[in-house]
Design an enzyme around this catalytic site. Structure first.
Site, PDB file in Angstrom:
ATOM      1  N   ASP A 374       1.035  -0.959   0.059  1.00 46.68           N
ATOM      2  CA  ASP A 374       0.003   0.051   0.257  1.00 46.68           C
ATOM      3  C   ASP A 374       0.821   1.384  -0.132  1.00 46.68           C
ATOM      4  O   ASP A 374       1.833   1.359   0.791  1.00 46.68           O
ATOM      5  CB  ASP A 374      -0.816   0.096   1.225  1.00 46.68           C
ATOM      6  CG  ASP A 374      -1.674   1.280   1.317  1.00 46.68           C
ATOM      7  OD1 ASP A 374      -2.645   1.392   0.403  1.00 46.68           O
ATOM      8  OD2 ASP A 374      -1.644   1.966   2.505  1.00 46.68           O
ATOM      9  N   LYS A 375       0.502   2.251  -0.767  1.00 46.82           N
ATOM     10  CA  LYS A 375       1.472   3.435  -0.889  1.00 46.82           C
ATOM     11  C   LYS A 375       1.341   4.218   0.372  1.00 46.82           C
ATOM     12  O   LYS A 375       2.449   4.220   0.916  1.00 46.82           O
ATOM     13  CB  LYS A 375       1.053   4.274  -2.048  1.00 46.82           C
ATOM     14  CG  LYS A 375       2.002   5.630  -2.243  1.00 46.82           C
ATOM     15  CD  LYS A 375       1.436   6.521  -3.418  1.00 46.82           C
ATOM     16  CE  LYS A 375       0.105   7.294  -3.048  1.00 46.82           C
ATOM     17  NZ  LYS A 375       0.684   8.298  -2.028  1.00 46.82           N
ATOM     18  N   THR A 376       0.036   4.841   0.587  1.00 45.53           N
ATOM     19  CA  THR A 376      -0.052   5.901   1.726  1.00 45.53           C
ATOM     20  C   THR A 376       0.395   5.122   3.122  1.00 45.53           C
ATOM     21  O   THR A 376      -0.551   4.337   3.487  1.00 45.53           O
ATOM     22  CB  THR A 376      -1.278   6.593   1.684  1.00 45.53           C
ATOM     23  OG1 THR A 376      -1.293   7.013   0.395  1.00 45.53           O
ATOM     24  CG2 THR A 376      -1.525   7.707   2.819  1.00 45.53           C
ATOM     25  N   THR A 519      -2.749   1.955  -4.710  1.00 46.80           N
ATOM     26  CA  THR A 519      -3.395   3.207  -4.100  1.00 46.80           C
ATOM     27  C   THR A 519      -4.509   3.485  -4.391  1.00 46.80           C
ATOM     28  O   THR A 519      -4.822   3.222  -5.531  1.00 46.80           O
ATOM     29  CB  THR A 519      -2.024   4.200  -3.968  1.00 46.80           C
ATOM     30  OG1 THR A 519      -2.729   5.289  -3.459  1.00 46.80           O
ATOM     31  CG2 THR A 519      -1.897   4.513  -5.658  1.00 46.80           C
ATOM     32  N   GLY A 520      -5.256   4.242  -3.674  1.00 49.39           N
ATOM     33  CA  GLY A 520      -6.445   5.240  -4.194  1.00 49.39           C
ATOM     34  C   GLY A 520      -6.006   6.373  -4.719  1.00 49.39           C
ATOM     35  O   GLY A 520      -7.071   7.183  -5.245  1.00 49.39           O
ATOM     36  N   LYS A 547      -9.042  -3.392  -3.001  1.00 51.41           N
ATOM     37  CA  LYS A 547      -7.791  -3.762  -2.904  1.00 51.41           C
ATOM     38  C   LYS A 547      -7.731  -5.172  -2.474  1.00 51.41           C
ATOM     39  O   LYS A 547      -6.686  -5.736  -3.162  1.00 51.41           O
ATOM     40  CB  LYS A 547      -7.270  -3.289  -1.464  1.00 51.41           C
ATOM     41  CG  LYS A 547      -6.968  -1.647  -1.769  1.00 51.41           C
ATOM     42  CD  LYS A 547      -6.244  -1.170  -0.552  1.00 51.41           C
ATOM     43  CE  LYS A 547      -6.027   0.351  -0.526  1.00 51.41           C
ATOM     44  NZ  LYS A 547      -5.065   0.929   0.525  1.00 51.41           N
ATOM     45  N   ASP A 566      -1.071  -0.589   6.229  1.00 50.32           N
ATOM     46  CA  ASP A 566      -0.924   0.105   7.425  1.00 50.32           C
ATOM     47  C   ASP A 566      -2.373   0.456   7.923  1.00 50.32           C
ATOM     48  O   ASP A 566      -2.383   0.760   9.186  1.00 50.32           O
ATOM     49  CB  ASP A 566      -0.075   1.027   7.559  1.00 50.32           C
ATOM     50  CG  ASP A 566      -0.625   2.276   6.964  1.00 50.32           C
ATOM     51  OD1 ASP A 566      -1.411   2.103   5.810  1.00 50.32           O
ATOM     52  OD2 ASP A 566      -0.503   3.437   7.735  1.00 50.32           O
ATOM     53  N   ASP A 570      -6.943  -1.578   4.863  1.00 52.73           N
ATOM     54  CA  ASP A 570      -6.085  -2.745   4.049  1.00 52.73           C
ATOM     55  C   ASP A 570      -6.691  -4.090   4.621  1.00 52.73           C
ATOM     56  O   ASP A 570      -6.002  -5.131   4.150  1.00 52.73           O
ATOM     57  CB  ASP A 570      -4.770  -2.473   4.362  1.00 52.73           C
ATOM     58  CG  ASP A 570      -4.230  -1.041   3.704  1.00 52.73           C
ATOM     59  OD1 ASP A 570      -4.760  -0.978   2.684  1.00 52.73           O
ATOM     60  OD2 ASP A 570      -3.265  -0.399   4.189  1.00 52.73           O
TER      61      ASP A 570
END
Length: 684
Positions: A374-376, A519-520, A547, A566, A570
């Protein structure tokens, strides 16, 4: 605590262990009794100590020991091995007998039946020998077998509770008092439990942070090793988060409390440990299958041995060889093969900030070929930071002066970026919803805002700023303009990439693992981060509920997927993946969905998990081969397959080979202590 003197009616899929408390019995978790493993560890420890004390004279006064070491036990000691050996079997060793009965009833032969058969046959043969019927004295073998198997089960139970014990100790890291700063600046000493969200506390140099919070004043190197496993202090300044229990090593900080009680990261870790299941691992199931195969191997070998020697007309040798086969068919090493590895790897993981809640997930990590980040908040910090400035030299200082009184995340990012610079004092702060903020700085009006601010004032982006603004916008950054009648400068703010993320991606590539980012965020934002990190694939503009669909698609393509995230959003993907790895142990998703949790927010920790998984599984399999390999050689020799050429293995030699295999297994497991788990070194 389960009754250690009887075998629980363990279901077929969970072969019984002593007292129903072995790795196959996890009802204590189901019922919420999280002290169960500690109770069982204490029970096996006590049984082990008693058996060890009683085994010393049994071995010392054994005729076989005397023969091996070249001395003759005194005649008066002949009663010691049979009496104490019987006490060992029916006392500390009783769970093996009841466990064997449970496996027979369940029609699932395994470790307990293998041990029970060995000690039972050894007891009968030795008792007959002590009574003058036959000459097979296995008292010392019986005593050592019970001692070593109890040691194995004690290590197993201790390992299951080791992470809990190590992390429960974190609670003791909280300070007894906290220095709360009142509205008038006075400092009052209070208990951490009396703090409330919004309070400001003073953390003196060398003191521990009493609650999770955000630094509002000061800069210090903070020792977070007790939380993250990272050995070096990390710098923390205004706007940075700090966690309860960490230590400000060189300077004082003022911290605004953001979380207290059950909402703190420490409490999150404790909830994680309490919910962690001592899950039955595939390697442990492999050990049980090996034990079952060895039981049938021993039973078959014993039957063939008896039949062969009887047909040869030597009934005495038939009995002697058959009893020898059945006694030495249970290798001591098999009882230690898995528990030793589990004990060492669990302790290493906990000390390095890797919290294993599902051993099966940890073992699967060794086969992962695709890591989905996950990016953020995982590859990035999850909060905006100033990533570029253009225009007048005082652009950042002017923006920070105006934004100083704002609580907006972008404003805090601007103020944090200006730490260490000379920032003028602003007056007359005003917020303009949807457009920006304004104030008076050194007698002139200054406004800070986005494109809406320029539209409201009929301003255009100056030509000297246009190229930078276009580039920032293409990368998905947020652009703020500083206006003093005209546009004098611009700032670019973006979710900053963690400095460790690129090292993590490069190290995964070096290990042949593909890296996918999900990512969103809008695709331009995602692709800008992807370019910076060098990930293999980008999946952007994904809704939280989508996801897990991405994980499913990757798995459908044949990938073995580890999902690293995180946040609560998720959770479905963490659960869907072959391995769910939560980064940052204070989140609810860590408790709910992940099989492995990294106490720190360093994405390089994924490499530590992979290293631990590969090394641990390798040691387990090696140990099982050592343990089973002993039988493949020793049992046929004990049966007398080489008798036609004049060689028949004495029982004492079989016992020595068994002890040697145990030593090899123990030393091999110790090599796990050399596995490097520090994220910065694993990624290097």
């Amino acid at each position: 605590m389960h009754d250690a003197s009887r075998a629980d009616p363990t279901p077929p899929e969970h072969p019984a262990h002593p007292g129903g408390s072995g790795p196959g019995d996890h009802r204590g978790h189901d019922s919420g009794d999280h002290g169960d493993h500690g109770d069982h560890a204490a029970m096996f420890r006590d049984r082990f100590v008693v058996a060890l004390v009683l085994a010393v004279p049994v071995v010392g006064f054994s005729a076989m020991t005397g023969m091996l070491l070249g001395y003759s036990p005194p005649a008066w000691s002949a009663w010691i091995p049979p009496v104490l050996g019987t006490v060992i079997l029916l006392g500390p060793g009783r769970p093996f007998l009841t466990g064997a009965v449970a496996e027979i009833r369940a029609r699932r032969p395994g470790m307990m039946l293998l041990i029970g058969t060995a000690v039972g046959v050894a007891w009968v043969a030795s008792l007959l020998s002590s009574l003058g019927v036959g000459g097979l004295d296995f008292w010392w073998e019986l005593a050592l077998l019970v001692v070593i198997m109890l040691l194995g089960h004690w290590l197993e139970m201790r390992a299951l509770g080791q992470a809990s014990g190590a992390l429960d100790a974190l609670a003791a890291l909280l300070p007894d008092t906290a220095d709360r700063i009142g509205a008038d600046g006075t400092v009052t000493t209070v208990a951490p439990a009396d703090l409330a969200v919004g309070d400001v506390v003073l953390v003196r140099s060398g003191a521990r942070v009493p609650a999770d919070g955000t630094v509002v004043d000061g800069t210090a190197e903070v020792d977070e090793s007790m939380i993250t496993g990272e050995s070096r202090p990390v710098p923390r300044a205004t706007g940075d988060r700090v966690v309860a229990g960490t230590v400000a090593t060189d300077s004082a900080l003022r911290v605004r409390v953001d979380a207290v009680g059950e909402d703190t990261a420490l409490s999150g870790i404790r909830r994680l440990v309490e919910s962690a299941q001592g899950s039955r691992s595939r390697a442990q199931a492999l050990a049980d299958r090996a034990a079952a195969l060895l039981f049938w191997f021993a039973a078959g070998a014993g039957a063939l041995t008896f039949l062969a020697w009887t047909l040869l007309g030597d009934v005495g040798q038939a009995v002697t060889r058959t009893v020898t086969v059945l006694v030495i068919a249970c290798p001591h090493a098999l009882g230690l093969a898995i528990p030793l590895v589990i004990a060492i790897s669990t302790a290493r993981a906990a000390r390095s900030g890797v919290l294993v809640t599902d051993r099966l997930a940890l073992e699967r990590t060794r086969t992962v070929d695709t890591v989905l980040f996950d990016k953020t908040g995982t590859l990035t910090t999850g909060s905006p930071r100033v990533v570029g400035t253009a225009g007048a030299a005082d652009t950042l200082a002017l923006a920070a002066a105006v934004e100083a009184d704002s609580e907006h995340p972008l404003a805090r990012a601007v103020v944090a970026a200006a730490v260490g610079r000379e920032v003028p004092v602003a007056a007359g702060f005003r917020s303009h919803t949807g457009r920006g903020v304004s104030a008076t700085v050194d007698g002139r009006p200054v406004a800070v805002g986005g494109p809406a601010l320029l539209r409201e004032r009929g301003l255009d982006v100056p030509a000297e700023l246009a190229a930078d603004v276009r580039r920032w916008s293409a990368d998905g950054a947020t652009v703020l303009y500083v206006v003093t009648g005209t546009v004098v400068g611009a700032l670019a703010l973006a979710d900053a990439v963690r400095p460790e993320s690129r090292a993590a991606v490069e190290a995964l590539h070096a290990r042949g693992v593909r890296v996918v980012m999900i990512t969103g965020d809008a695709r331009p934002v995602a692709e800008a981060v992807a370019r910076e990190l060098g990930v293999d694939e980008v999946v952007a503009e994904v809704l939280p509920e989508g996801k897990d669909d991405v994980v499913a698609r990757l798995r459908d393509r044949g990938a073995v997927v580890a999902m690293v995230g995180d946040g609560v959003n998720d959770a479905p993907a963490l659960a869907r993946a072959d391995v769910g790895i939560a980064i940052g142990a204070g989140t609810d998703v860590a408790v709910a969905s992940a099989g492995v949790v990294l106490a720190s927010s360093d994405p390089r920790g994924v490499l530590s998990v992979i290293a631990l998984s590969r090394a641990g599984y390798r040691r387990m399999v090696q140990n099982l081969w050592w343990a089973a390999g002993y039988n493949l050689v020793s049992v046929p020799l004990a049966a007398g397959v080489l008798a036609p050429v004049g060689f028949v293995q004495p029982p004492a030699v079989g016992a020595l080979l068994m002890s040697l295999s145990t030593v090899v297994v123990a030393l091999n497991a110790q090599l796990l202590r050399r596995v490097e788990l520090r994220p910065d070194r694993v990624a290097g």
